[in-house]
Design a protein around this motif. Structure first.
Motif, short mmCIF file in Angstrom:
data_model
loop_
_atom_site.label_atom_id
_atom_site.label_comp_id
_atom_site.label_asym_id
_atom_site.label_seq_id
_atom_site.Cartn_x
_atom_site.Cartn_y
_atom_site.Cartn_z
N MET A 187 35.87 45.21 39.95
CA MET A 187 37.14 45.05 39.24
C MET A 187 37.54 46.34 38.54
N GLU A 188 36.59 47.01 37.92
CA GLU A 188 36.89 48.28 37.24
C GLU A 188 37.36 49.33 38.24
N ILE A 189 36.70 49.38 39.39
CA ILE A 189 37.10 50.32 40.43
C ILE A 189 38.52 50.00 40.90
N ALA A 190 38.79 48.73 41.15
CA ALA A 190 40.12 48.30 41.61
C ALA A 190 41.19 48.70 40.60
N GLU A 191 40.91 48.51 39.32
CA GLU A 191 41.88 48.87 38.28
C GLU A 191 42.10 50.38 38.23
N LYS A 192 41.03 51.16 38.37
CA LYS A 192 41.13 52.62 38.29
C LYS A 192 41.90 53.22 39.46
N ILE A 193 41.69 52.66 40.66
CA ILE A 193 42.34 53.26 41.83
C ILE A 193 43.59 52.49 42.27
N LYS A 194 43.92 51.44 41.51
CA LYS A 194 45.14 50.66 41.75
C LYS A 194 45.19 50.07 43.16
N LEU A 195 44.06 49.50 43.58
CA LEU A 195 43.99 48.76 44.84
C LEU A 195 43.64 47.32 44.54
N ALA A 196 44.00 46.44 45.43
CA ALA A 196 43.69 45.03 45.27
C ALA A 196 42.18 44.82 45.30
N HIS A 197 41.71 43.88 44.49
CA HIS A 197 40.29 43.54 44.39
C HIS A 197 39.67 43.28 45.76
N PRO A 198 40.29 42.45 46.64
CA PRO A 198 39.70 42.21 47.96
C PRO A 198 39.55 43.49 48.79
N SER A 199 40.49 44.42 48.67
CA SER A 199 40.40 45.69 49.40
C SER A 199 39.20 46.50 48.93
N VAL A 200 38.97 46.50 47.62
CA VAL A 200 37.84 47.25 47.06
C VAL A 200 36.52 46.59 47.46
N LEU A 234 28.11 48.62 40.54
CA LEU A 234 27.84 49.48 41.69
C LEU A 234 27.49 50.88 41.23
N THR A 235 26.52 51.47 41.90
CA THR A 235 26.12 52.85 41.63
C THR A 235 25.89 53.56 42.96
N LEU A 236 25.97 54.87 42.92
CA LEU A 236 25.66 55.67 44.10
C LEU A 236 24.15 55.67 44.32
N LYS A 296 30.59 58.98 40.85
CA LYS A 296 29.89 60.20 40.43
C LYS A 296 30.25 60.50 38.97
N ARG A 297 31.53 60.34 38.64
CA ARG A 297 31.99 60.62 37.28
C ARG A 297 31.56 59.55 36.29
N GLU A 298 31.70 58.27 36.67
CA GLU A 298 31.48 57.16 35.74
C GLU A 298 30.04 56.63 35.73
N GLY A 299 29.28 56.89 36.77
CA GLY A 299 27.91 56.40 36.83
C GLY A 299 27.80 55.04 37.48
N GLU A 300 28.31 54.02 36.83
CA GLU A 300 28.32 52.69 37.41
C GLU A 300 29.59 51.97 36.98
N MET A 301 30.06 51.12 37.89
CA MET A 301 31.29 50.38 37.61
C MET A 301 31.26 49.07 38.39
N SER A 302 32.00 48.10 37.89
CA SER A 302 32.16 46.85 38.63
C SER A 302 33.28 47.03 39.66
N TYR A 309 36.02 58.41 49.85
CA TYR A 309 35.86 59.53 48.93
C TYR A 309 36.22 59.16 47.49
N VAL A 310 37.23 58.30 47.33
CA VAL A 310 37.67 57.97 45.98
C VAL A 310 36.58 57.21 45.22
N VAL A 311 35.84 56.34 45.88
CA VAL A 311 34.75 55.61 45.24
C VAL A 311 33.58 56.55 44.96
N PHE A 312 33.27 57.43 45.91
CA PHE A 312 32.23 58.44 45.67
C PHE A 312 32.54 59.23 44.40
N ARG A 313 33.74 59.76 44.34
CA ARG A 313 34.12 60.62 43.21
C ARG A 313 34.17 59.85 41.89
N LEU A 314 34.68 58.63 41.95
CA LEU A 314 34.79 57.82 40.74
C LEU A 314 33.41 57.46 40.20
#
Length: 161
Positions: free
Chosen positions: A59-72, A99-101, A51-57, A44-49
Motif C-alpha cells: 500500500m505504501e509503494i502504491a501511494e508513493k508511485i501513484k499506481l493502483a494497489h492490484p498493479s503493485v 517488502l525489502t530488497l 533502496k531509499r526507504e528500506g522496507e515498505m508495504s 526500476y521504480v520499486v528497486f529505487r524506492l
C-alpha cells in the motif's frame, strides 16, 4: 498510410500515450535481454524506492508511485518470484506485509543503476529542446484536479447556443 490517432487530435491522446508506453516497455525488455539482465522495465521504480526507504508495504509503494494497489501487487509478486524482493509480516499489524530488497537485488543494483543512469541520459537527449516534462507535469496536475469523466460530463451539461 495516415496515423488515425493523430487524425483524432485530443481524442487520440490516451491512445498515443499507451502506444509510446508500450514501445518503451517493449524496447526496455529487448535491452535487458540483450544485456543479460533478468528484470522487467517497470521494476526500476520499486528497486529505487526500496533502496531509499528500506522496507515498505504494498500500500505504501502504491501511494508513493501513484499506481493502483492490484498493479503493485502484480509487479511485486513478479519481483519476489524472480528473487529480488522478500516479504515479512509487519510486527505491528499482521495484515500488512513489508517488502525489502533481497541480497540478489543489492548485488545487482550497481549494474542496474548504471543501466538506469544511461537510460536517463538517453531520455534527456531525446527530449532536448522540448518542454515535454513540464507539459506532462501540467497535464497530470490538471487531470489530478479534475478527471476526464468530470470534465466530459461538465461539457455535456453546458447549455448549447
Amino acid at each position: 498510410m495516415k496515423d488515425f490517432a493523430l487524425e483524432l487530435g485530443c481524442l487520440g491522446f490516451t491512445m498515443r500515450l499507451k502506444r509510446l508506453s508500450d514501445a518503451l516497455m517493449h524496447d526496455g525488455r529487448k535491452m535487458y535481454k540483450e544485456l543479460g539482465v533478468d528484470i522487467e522495465p517497470n521494476w526500476y521504480v520499486v528497486f529505487r524506492l526500496l533502496k531509499r526507504e528500506g522496507e515498505m508495504s504494498v500500500m505504501e509503494i502504491a501511494e508513493k508511485i501513484k499506481l493502483a494497489h492490484p498493479s503493485v501487487i502484480t509487479l511485486t509478486n513478479k519481483m519476489m518470484k524472480a528473487g529480488y524482493l522478500s516479504s515479512a509480516q509487519c510486527t505491528d499489524d499482521n495484515r500488512r506485509r513489508l517488502l525489502t530488497l533481497t541480497q540478489k537485488a543489492h548485488d545487482q543494483l550497481p549494474r542496474l543503476e548504471q543501466i538506469w543512469n544511461a537510460g536517463e541520459r538517453g531520455v534527456i537527449k531525446a527530449l532536448e529542446g522540448t518542454d515535454f516534462m513540464e507539459m506532462f507535469a501540467l497535464i497530470e496536475a490538471r487531470f489530478g484536479e479534475k478527471g476526464f469523466k468530470d470534465r466530459t460530463i461538465d461539457e455535456l451539461n453546458k447549455p448549447t447556443l
